[in-house]
Design an enzyme around this catalytic site. Structure first.
Site, PDB file in Angstrom:
ATOM      1  N   ASP A  22       0.956  -0.891   0.352  1.00  0.00           N
ATOM      2  CA  ASP A  22      -0.146  -0.100   0.031  1.00  0.00           C
ATOM      3  C   ASP A  22       0.809   0.971   0.256  1.00  0.00           C
ATOM      4  OD1 ASP A  22      -2.594   1.493  -0.005  1.00  0.00           O
ATOM      5  OD2 ASP A  22      -2.518   1.087   2.416  1.00  0.00           O
ATOM      6  N   ASP A 118      -2.925   2.637  -6.547  1.00  0.00           N
ATOM      7  CA  ASP A 118      -1.864   3.067  -5.163  1.00  0.00           C
ATOM      8  C   ASP A 118      -1.756   1.168  -4.429  1.00  0.00           C
ATOM      9  OD1 ASP A 118      -4.311   2.917  -4.412  1.00  0.00           O
ATOM     10  OD2 ASP A 118      -3.040   4.720  -2.562  1.00  0.00           O
ATOM     11  N   GLU A 119      -1.917  -0.015  -4.375  1.00  0.00           N
ATOM     12  CA  GLU A 119      -2.794  -0.750  -3.795  1.00  0.00           C
ATOM     13  C   GLU A 119      -2.742  -2.298  -4.445  1.00  0.00           C
ATOM     14  OE1 GLU A 119      -5.283  -2.498   0.222  1.00  0.00           O
ATOM     15  OE2 GLU A 119      -6.126  -0.414  -1.968  1.00  0.00           O
TER      16      GLU A 119
END
Length: 378
Positions: A22, A118-119
């Site tokens: 993350d 983003d993860e």
């Protein structure tokens, strides 16, 4: 004794090695990286103090110290942090950084399940480089992201997706947390219910009113009792509090739905105002559908009232639709069916789903709940 040891070793061998990565305040961190004037400052990506209904997509850690959070109305964010700097999102830059990050993931495994820009989850049970240690791989990924993109990421490492995701959030920013098989039971028991991924504020409040504050409290209830209180989700709670999560990491996941919503700075009580806001939301949805080359057979309207009561209404079509006229007309019809006159509406949202054969496999973000950059575009 030998047999017991052998069984234990076999169980250990059969455990998956899952990493959840993350990025830390991704959009805000990219802006601070690229603009020295933003470094060390409280910034919010998305929204505007003058914007009607604008909300924050991501806040820097400097802003979070003041209580500024994602999805917070811009005006509220500025009240909490008068020095807050609002930055216009740069979609192309974030997507390029995300592409680079996924290239780093691919050095170690092809089993990557992106949740957003983003993860992502990674299954490194068998890794390409034969490293064998999920903790070491997580360290190498973090180091590569730092050296190649000048950004930081937090990682959670465990034997399943649920625990790995919780672990990645424990030591942000720039954290790395490992929760091994022998530690999962105790970890889940001490975990506050609001920290359980998938337990929102309303459910957490309901649990606390029932005297359920931690995983240990949940664990005292039978599966049937949990189902009686929380419906089919009760089975999920029963399993997860025991660290049971058999979901595989799924690369190339299909888009399930795509939409947009807006929280208003004041309650809407006039139908014409509601229609005006629906038109703005419909245009945003239409733009996103075009970006991903998608059409859907089901249009869903989401409404949240001033008392935080929330409802959804939907209409399905025999063929995929994606034109703005159909989206807006349907949303207005669904709204009319709820009797909006004299109602106080705080939020409206439109979502398209049931893409069927129109869905494209893509490396673009594909979890609508995680499309935070686009969902909060001002």
């Amino acid at each position: 004794m030998r047999r017991t040891f052998a069984v234990a070793m076999e169980e250990k061998k059969n455990h998956r090695k899952i990493i959840h990565i993350d990025m830390d305040a991704f959009y805000a961190s990219v802006e601070q990286r690229d603009n020295p004037l933003y470094r060390g400052k409280a910034i919010a990506v998305g929204g505007s103090p003058e914007g009607r209904g604008g909300v924050v997509a991501t806040a820097s850690y400097e802003a979070r110290k003041f209580g500024v959070r994602s999805a917070m109305p811009s005006k509220r964010a500025q009240q909490l942090c008068p020095e807050l700097i609002f930055v216009r999102p740069r979609f192309d830059v974030y997507k390029e950084a995300s592409r680079h990050i996924r290239e780093i993931f691919a050095r170690y495994t092809d089993l990557v399940e992106p949740l957003s820009l983003d993860e992502a989850y990674l299954d490194v049970t068998t890794d390409k480089q034969g490293i064998g240690s999920a903790i070491e791989i997580a360290k190498l990924i973090k180091e590569a992201i730092r050296s190649e993109l000048q950004l930081t990421a937090s990682a959670g490492v465990s034997i399943n997706k649920f625990v790995a995701k919780i672990a990645s959030d424990l030591n942000k920013p720039d954290g790395l947390t490992f929760i091994g098989p022998s530690a999962i039971a105790a970890f889940m028991e001490q975990l506050p219910v609001e920290k359980f991924y998938g337990v929102g504020k309303v459910t957490a409040d309901k649990m606390k009113k029932m005297g359920l504050y931690t995983g240990a409290d949940l664990k005292k209830l039978s599966e049937q009792e949990l189902k009686n209180y929380f419906g089919k989700t009760g089975t999920f709670y029963y399993q997860i509090v025991r660290g049971i999560d058999d979901r595989e990491v799924q690369p190339h996941r299909e888009t399930k739905s795509l939409g947009a919503e807006d929280t208003f700075p004041y309650d809407l009580t006039v139908v014409d105002d509601m229609h005006e806001e629906l038109e703005k939301i419909a245009r945003t949805v239409h733009t996103r559908l075009q970006r991903y080359n998608l059409k859907g057979r089901t249009i869903t309207l989401k409404i949240k009232y001033s008392d935080f009561r929330q409802i959804t209404r939907n209409q399905s079509f025999p063929h995929p639709v994606g034109d703005i006229e159909t989206i807006l007309r349907t949303a207005k019809q669904l709204l009319a069916a709820t009797g909006p006159e004299d109602k106080k509406i705080r939020l409206l949202g439109i979502t398209l789903s049931n893409f069927g054969d129109t869905v494209l496999h893509t490396d673009k973000p594909n979890n609508p709940g995680q499309l935070s950059l686009f969902d909060f575009e001002g």
